[in-house]
Design an enzyme around this catalytic site. Structure first.
Site, PDB file in Angstrom:
ATOM      1  CG  HIS A 131      -1.900   0.974   1.424  1.00  0.00           C
ATOM      2  ND1 HIS A 131      -1.630   2.283   1.743  1.00  0.00           N
ATOM      3  CD2 HIS A 131      -3.245   0.883   1.324  1.00  0.00           C
ATOM      4  CE1 HIS A 131      -2.774   2.951   1.825  1.00  0.00           C
ATOM      5  NE2 HIS A 131      -3.775   2.125   1.571  1.00  0.00           N
TER       6      HIS A 131
ATOM      7  CG  ASP B 116       0.717  -2.232   6.292  1.00  0.00           C
ATOM      8  OD1 ASP B 116      -0.215  -2.316   7.108  1.00  0.00           O
ATOM      9  OD2 ASP B 116       0.635  -1.612   5.219  1.00  0.00           O
TER      10      ASP B 116
ATOM     11  CD  GLN C 264      -6.779  -4.472   4.660  1.00  0.00           C
ATOM     12  OE1 GLN C 264      -7.708  -5.124   5.126  1.00  0.00           O
ATOM     13  NE2 GLN C 264      -6.953  -3.246   4.186  1.00  0.00           N
TER      14      GLN C 264
ATOM     15  CE  LYS D 295      -7.070   0.133   6.536  1.00  0.00           C
ATOM     16  NZ  LYS D 295      -7.880   0.543   5.399  1.00  0.00           N
TER      17      LYS D 295
ATOM     18  CB  CYS E 296      -3.819   3.261  -1.438  1.00  0.00           C
ATOM     19  SG  CYS E 296      -4.977   4.574  -1.107  1.00  0.00           S
TER      20      CYS E 296
END
Ligand code: PLP
Length: 417
Positions: free
Chosen positions: A135, A212, A215, A238, A376
């Site tokens: 991303h 990261d 998600q 999220k 993104c």
């Protein structure tokens, strides 16, 4: 038990959970017809259960005061709520200490913090390895510091199916590599990356790894000690929590080495006119009045996810994904982007000859909210040879019936557009 049966058996639980989300039960009128909202844009932001909305409201109605600075009771209560959220994140992640939990504005802010601070420890010519599927939040901050400090960025490639070419890690490696940074799960492909292997490889060479987790943390159990990552970034919005709030987990030994990121109140122990002494962890990285309602809401969101069960969430989203792929596969002109084995609940797709925006507008007219665009991740879209894709992304409150409605709408789009 077949996966179909397991998916069917889970529906009563999902229907019960849906009652906790006011927005999922709101009336929707499209083209003059009443519709029920099918929300498949969860990778962008998730919906909030009532307990989170209540926690935010309750903080403002009963406890609002600036944290850490007050000697009055209300300020102490606000501080207790804010710091209790930090303890809750620590237990969620199984971190070693609360000093390792930094509150930020979200994943983007967390990664910018590490990029700006870590780069100050580096020399021109030092290298950072990322991947082709990142991303922009895990790409542009590194480009900025690469520019500023003369660093070199290298990228692990992916296969056409969206699998990370981890075999290329030894090929890219050099003694100048100082950090590896990668997504736990791609927000486009749904690929879940082999973090353990990457971390073991980097650690054998004394190099830290940033994950990261935007998600992954909302969708599966993430244990930072078992994973042994050095940094982990994620966003509250999220995972059912408030927007504008998030977390950076960092191993204490690394956070102690890194210089502060932003200056201001709270991040200092003492200030003179010409210099300052930084505060202890975690406050050293939390400049200014923080998002206190954000902390209260994230605490409630974590309690909610833990009660639902993160292992169950991961399993259930896998069942939804498999079912959705079965329903979509035969549709004429459909093309999928990212078919890695064991991937998470994200489907990026196109109907040949139809722009992703037109497809998404058609689905919207049927009450199905999916995202269309580059998500993104411009370099990834280029690697896949497309400008944009449509993306359906699931959360645990999505149902089999919603997948049926989605697949029927895609089938109609294929026939009509
Ligand atoms: C993999 C990944 N990383 C980073 C981000 C950025 O998160 P935020 O906008 O909450 O900072 C996202 C958001 O879509 C994402 O999916």
């Amino acid at each position: 038990m077949t996966n179909h049966q397991e998916l069917l058996d889970a529906q009563p639980k999902v229907q019960r959970l849906r009652q906790d989300f006011p927005i999922l039960n709101r009336p929707l009128v499209l083209g003059g017809k009443p519709r029920t909202l099918v929300y498949f844009d969860n990778a962008a932001t998730a919906q909030k259960p009532r307990s989170v909305l209540d926690a935010i409201r309750s903080y403002d109605e009963n406890a609002n005061a600036n944290v850490h600075r007050a000697i009055h009771s209300l300020g102490e209560e606000a501080t207790r709520i804010y710091e209790a959220s930090r303890d809750r994140v620590k237990t969620l992640l199984n971190a070693s200490s609360r000093e390792e939990i930094i509150f930020t504005r979200g994943t983007t802010d967390s990664i910018n913090l590490v990029a700006q601070s870590f780069a100050k420890l580096l020399s021109p010519g030092d290298e950072i390895i990322a991947t082709e599927m990142e991303h922009h939040a895990n790409l542009v901050p590194w480009q900025m510091v690469a520019d500023q400090y003369g660093l070199k960025l290298k990228f692990l490639p992916i296969t056409d199916d969206g699998v990370l070419r981890i075999d290329q890690l030894p090929v890219l490696w050099s003694p100048r590599v100082k950090l590896v940074t990668l997504a736990a799960m791609s927000n486009v492909l749904g690929t879940i990356n082999p973090l353990e292997e990457v971390i073991a490889f980097a650690h054998e060479r004394g190099v830290p790894v940033l994950v990261d987790g935007a998600q992954s943390v909302p969708h599966m159990r993430v244990d930072v000690r078992a994973l042994d990552c050095d940094f982990l970034a994620f966003s509250s919005h999220k995972m059912g929590g408030p927007t504008g709030f998030g977390v950076l987990y960092g191993k204490k030994e690394w956070l102690e080495k890194l210089p502060p990121y932003q200056g201001g109140g709270d991040m200092i122990r003492s200030v003179w006119l010409d210099h300052f002494e930084a505060n202890d962890l975690p406050y050293k990285f939390e400049a200014g009045t923080p998002h206190m309602e954000g902390a209260a809401g994230l605490h409630a969101a974590i309690d909610y996810l833990d009660a639902v069960g993160l292992d169950w969430i991961h399993r259930y989203e896998g069942l939804l994904l498999d079912y959705a792929m079965e329903q979509l596969k035969g549709i004429p002109r459909i093309r999928f982007f990212g078919t890695a084995p064991g991937k998470g609940g994200i489907i990026a797709f196109l109907l040949d000859g139809i722009h992703a925006h037109d497809l998404s507008a058609f689905l919207d007219s049927r009450g199905v909210a999916v995202r269309a665009g580059h998500h993104c991740a411009h370099p990834l879209a280029r690697r896949l040879g497309v400008v944009s894709t449509a993306r359906a992304s699931f959360y645990f409150y999505n149902t089999k019936d919603e997948v049926d409605a989605f697949a029927a709408a895609v089938r109609d789009a294929s026939a009509q557009l």
